[in-house]
Write an enzyme that holds these catalytic residues in place. Structure first.
Site, short mmCIF file in Angstrom:
data_model
loop_
_atom_site.label_atom_id
_atom_site.label_comp_id
_atom_site.label_asym_id
_atom_site.label_seq_id
_atom_site.Cartn_x
_atom_site.Cartn_y
_atom_site.Cartn_z
CB CYS A 76 62.89 27.84 45.94
SG CYS A 76 61.80 27.60 45.27
CG HIS A 116 62.76 31.53 44.51
ND1 HIS A 116 63.21 30.36 44.79
CD2 HIS A 116 63.69 32.50 44.46
CE1 HIS A 116 64.19 30.60 44.30
NE2 HIS A 116 65.14 31.21 45.03
CG ASN A 166 67.97 32.56 45.68
OD1 ASN A 166 67.16 31.93 45.89
ND2 ASN A 166 67.76 32.75 45.01
#
Length: 373
Positions: A49, A309, A330
């Protein structure tokens, strides 16, 4: 980071936009400022990520500067960082973390040192692959390094065997390539097409166990390269974020998404006063608890707030009462009620943020002087 989820591209671009507007209306949110961003991608079954979110930040900065939309390869950066991690692991004789995680500063550094390539040139997937999946590759790389360290002195050409594993699972990146009819290397593409400059970005955090207005190495497991972030009070961290977004810039966000206020199903991240509320019931109207610098620090010290994250904040929305929510891109594909985006409240941001990256140009001149930038 820990969160790698397989989420395919579930809807068309028009369907996504309509779903976003519909759900914003249902939750009584008004878009105050929505800044340019490239399409949502999926990191698949990887912990990359950090590469997807920071790459998205760089792509948005290119859009803001008037550069035609870019699709930059996240996996070219991830591959280079895997090699850096391997060197670090060997130099520290296995007494370091070797995994898929990383931080935003790793991407900025990798782009500066190794350049950038388009996704069309290097996807990091082999023919027949449909998603990114590094689980087997990372296990094999880790086993290779551990076997290497078990017999000293180690071979001077150990990197050859390590990069062979990367080639096996991700393919070999090109040394030069054609793009829009011109020949580039990764370094010249970064300079001439992306107009990338690592000095254009500022790395910020907010914790009280180090002095404010100084940089320190953030103590989280994925900070393998000992990246330093400039420490500011919490009200300044949120203020910088809000002003940057309002000016048309976007912000890289490293945060905890495992706490009770983060709901994948509802698409909201809030700091609920009533912690018994089911996650799928969280929304813009959820009553939130008060937050403070002291509470934020306490949650970090107790390991409640962790480095989970990284995402990309691209805009601001508000309720009729003026409550701020951030529009968060995201990297789990076009999933959820907002087509791959989240709505994170300012309170959730304040409590759960580990670090942010902001374009330096977004800072007020007074901030630049205070930070000695």
């Amino acid at each position: 980071m820990k969160y790698g989820i397989i989420l395919g591209l579930l809807t068309t671009a028009v369907g996504i936009a309509n779903a976003q507007e519909k759900n914003l209306a249902i939750n009584n949110l008004t878009q105050v400022k929505v800044n340019a961003a490239t399409p949502v991608k999926s990191q698949g079954e990887t912990g990359t990520c950090w590469a997807f979110s920071t790459t998205s930040l760089v792509e948005s900065e290119a859009l803001r500067k008037g550069i035609p939309a870019l699709d930059i390869s996240e996996m070219y950066t991830a591959r280079n960082i895997y090699i850096e991690k391997a060197k670090n692991y060997v130099h520290r004789q296995g007494k370091a973390q070797f995994d898929e995680g990383g931080l935003g500063h790793d991407v900025i550094r990798a782009m500066a040192n190794y350049g950038i390539v388009p996704e069309s040139v290097y996807s990091g997937m082999l023919p027949g692959d449909t998603i990114h999946n590094h689980s087997k590759m990372v296990k094999e790389m880790k086993a290779y390094l551990d076997t290497l360290l078990a017999h000293t002195p180690i071979s001077s050409d150990w990197e050859t065997g390590f990069t062979a594993i990367l080639d096996k699972y991700m393919g070999r990146p090109p040394a030069n390539f054609q793009y829009n009819g011109k020949n580039y290397t990764p370094v010249t593409y970064a300079k001439d097409v992306v107009k990338f400059n690592p000095n254009d970005y500022v790395f910020l955090t907010s914790f009280t166990h180090h002095p404010f207005y100084q940089s320190f190495i953030v103590e989280v497991p994925d900070n393998f390269s000992n990246g330093a972030y400039f420490n500011v009070p919490l009200d300044e961290l949120t203020g910088i974020t809000n002003k940057a977004l309002e000016k048309g810039y976007t912000v890289l966000w490293d945060a905890d998404v495992s706490n009770k206020g983060f709901s994948y199903r509802s698409g909201f991240a809030v700091f609920p006063k009533d912690t018994s509320i089911k996650k799928d019931k969280l929304n813009a109207s959820t009553v939130e608890a008060p937050y403070s610098q002291e509470l934020r620090q306490q949650l970090y010290e107790s390991l409640t707030t962790q480095d989970d994250h990284l995402m990309h904040i691209t805009g601001i929305e508000k309720t009729p009462e003026g409550k701020i929510f951030y529009r968060v891109k995201n990297s789990w594909g076009n999933s959820g009620p907002f087509g791959g985006y989240w709505q994170a409240s300012e309170a959730y941001f304040a409590i759960n943020t580990i670090t942010i990256i902001v374009p330096k140009a977004a800072l007020d001149k007074g901030f630049e002087k205070k930070y000695n930038l």
